[in-house]
Scaffold this active site. Structure first.
Site, PDB file in Angstrom:
ATOM      1  N   THR A 117     -16.187  -6.538   3.452  1.00  0.00           N
ATOM      2  CA  THR A 117     -15.442  -5.284   3.376  1.00  0.00           C
ATOM      3  C   THR A 117     -16.334  -4.060   3.574  1.00  0.00           C
ATOM      4  OG1 THR A 117     -14.266  -3.867   1.800  1.00  0.00           O
ATOM      5  CG2 THR A 117     -15.763  -5.446   0.863  1.00  0.00           C
ATOM      6  N   TYR A 141     -15.241  -4.719  -6.919  1.00  0.00           N
ATOM      7  CA  TYR A 141     -14.729  -5.420  -5.731  1.00  0.00           C
ATOM      8  C   TYR A 141     -15.796  -5.449  -4.629  1.00  0.00           C
ATOM      9  CZ  TYR A 141     -12.346  -6.102  -1.327  1.00  0.00           C
ATOM     10  OH  TYR A 141     -12.019  -6.555  -0.076  1.00  0.00           O
TER      11      TYR A 141
END
Ligand code: UDP
Length: 329
Positions: A117, A141
């Site tokens: 990501t 995350y």
């Protein structure tokens, strides 16, 4: 020979499964169906309901289906939730990925593709971000994904394993053939939220922050069509099978749109107005996140086919309408 797709019942994973089947691959999906849907898995794929952290299960699947490559999507993906429940994120994204990598090594799977990501980067500024930019995740995350990249790096150095980690920017849109799309309830992502507002699924939507140092004051993101994203994975698979080395590459188009530009696009494509309220900033939002995608284009030969905001919105709207008919909620 088969490809194992973890999280293949989820948004991006279910598109990957169709992409692979369309290319003539055999596909096994491993998904615990916590956020994914059984109906989202193409019928030609074999669905195994289970946990990616279950090493014995993964090793059994690899042996039974002659898996030569793993494409790993399964994981938790909501940034604010990762701040509230960091240990869940480290468990689901880091610990389970560790087990999956170990299962790959022990069972002789040599090719590993990992969904990473843009959240591994720190606040980027207005310039497109390159892969060698400073890595400074601002959420559990992002860190849970970065640690997985590092585990892959170290495992690939020590064992007969090669990997590609693709760092996604803002993934949106849906299969133009209407076979799958983003179906998770409680959407927070801009394009899905805007489509829901346009179709009357929510009474209004909000713009989070209008005082950023961007041309129109709203945040800028690099929205990439999910079909271009899964195409990059297919190219990465081909490259690994042909002996290509480890690679970490951004997946975005290299240019961004503001929140207001996205909403304009939804209005234009939908053809009718819907209520949009200006609101304060959402905590944790960076003002601009845009990919430098030169590496993916060069190394993978990736040529996006859907780099068109209205087209992305059109496919997202069509899926949203199909979901309403399906009455999933
Ligand atoms: N955004 C917004 N209204 C919404 C959802 C998102 O204004 O209902 C904004 C959000 O503040 C950010 C951009 O749209 O600036 C993209 O947010 P999204 O959650 O889609 O993706 P992120 O970049 O946070 O992963």
């Amino acid at each position: 020979m088969s490809v194992l797709v973890t999280g293949g019942a989820g948004y991006i994973g279910s598109h990957m499964v169709w992409e692979l089947l369309d290319a003539g691959e055999r596909v096994v999906v491993l998904d615990r169906l916590s956020t994914g849907f059984e109906w989202a898995v193409a019928p030609e794929a074999t669905l195994v309901r289970g946990d990616v952290g279950d090493r014995e299960l993964v090793e059994r699947i690899v042996a039974e289906h002659s898996v030569d490559a793993i494409i790993h999507f399964a994981g938790s993906i909501v940034v604010p939730e990762s701040i509230a429940e960091p240990l869940t994120y480290y468990e689901n994204n880091t610990c389970k990925t560790r087990n999956l990598i170990e299962a790959a090594v022990r069972s002789g799977v040599r090719n590993f593709i990992f969904s990473s990501t843009a959240a591994v980067y720190g606040a980027a500024g207005l310039e497109p971000v390159r892969e060698d930019a400073r890595l400074a995740p601002e959420s559990p995350y992002g860190l849970s994904k970065l640690m997985s990249e590092w585990m892959l790096r170290d495992a690939a150095a020590a064992h007969d394993l090669r990997y590609t980690a693709l760092r996604y920017f803002n993934v949106a849109g849906a299969d133009p053939k209407g076979r799958t799309g983003q179906s998770t309830p409680g959407a927070t992502h801009l394009i899905k939220v805007s489509c829901e507002a346009a179709l009357g699924k929510r009474p209004f939507m909000q713009v989070y922050g209008t005082d950023y140092a961007t041309p129109d004051g709203t945040c800028v993101r690099d929205y990439i069509h999910v079909c271009d994203l899964v195409a990059a994975h297919r190219l990465a698979l081909q490259r690994l099978r042909e002996g290509g080395g480890n690679l970490i590459a951004n997946c975005g188009y290299g240019h961004g749109y503001s929140v207001l530009q996205v909403i304009d696009s939804v209005r234009r494509v939908h053809g009718a107005a819907f209520e949009v309220r200006m609101a304060g900033r959402r905590p944790g939002d960076a003002e601009s996140v845009v990919a430098d995608s030169a590496l993916a284009r060069r190394e993978l030969g990736w040529q996006p086919a859907h780099d068109d905001l209205d087209g992305i919105v059109n496919d997202a709207l069509a899926w949203e309408a199909a979901l309403a008919r399906r009455n999933t909620y």
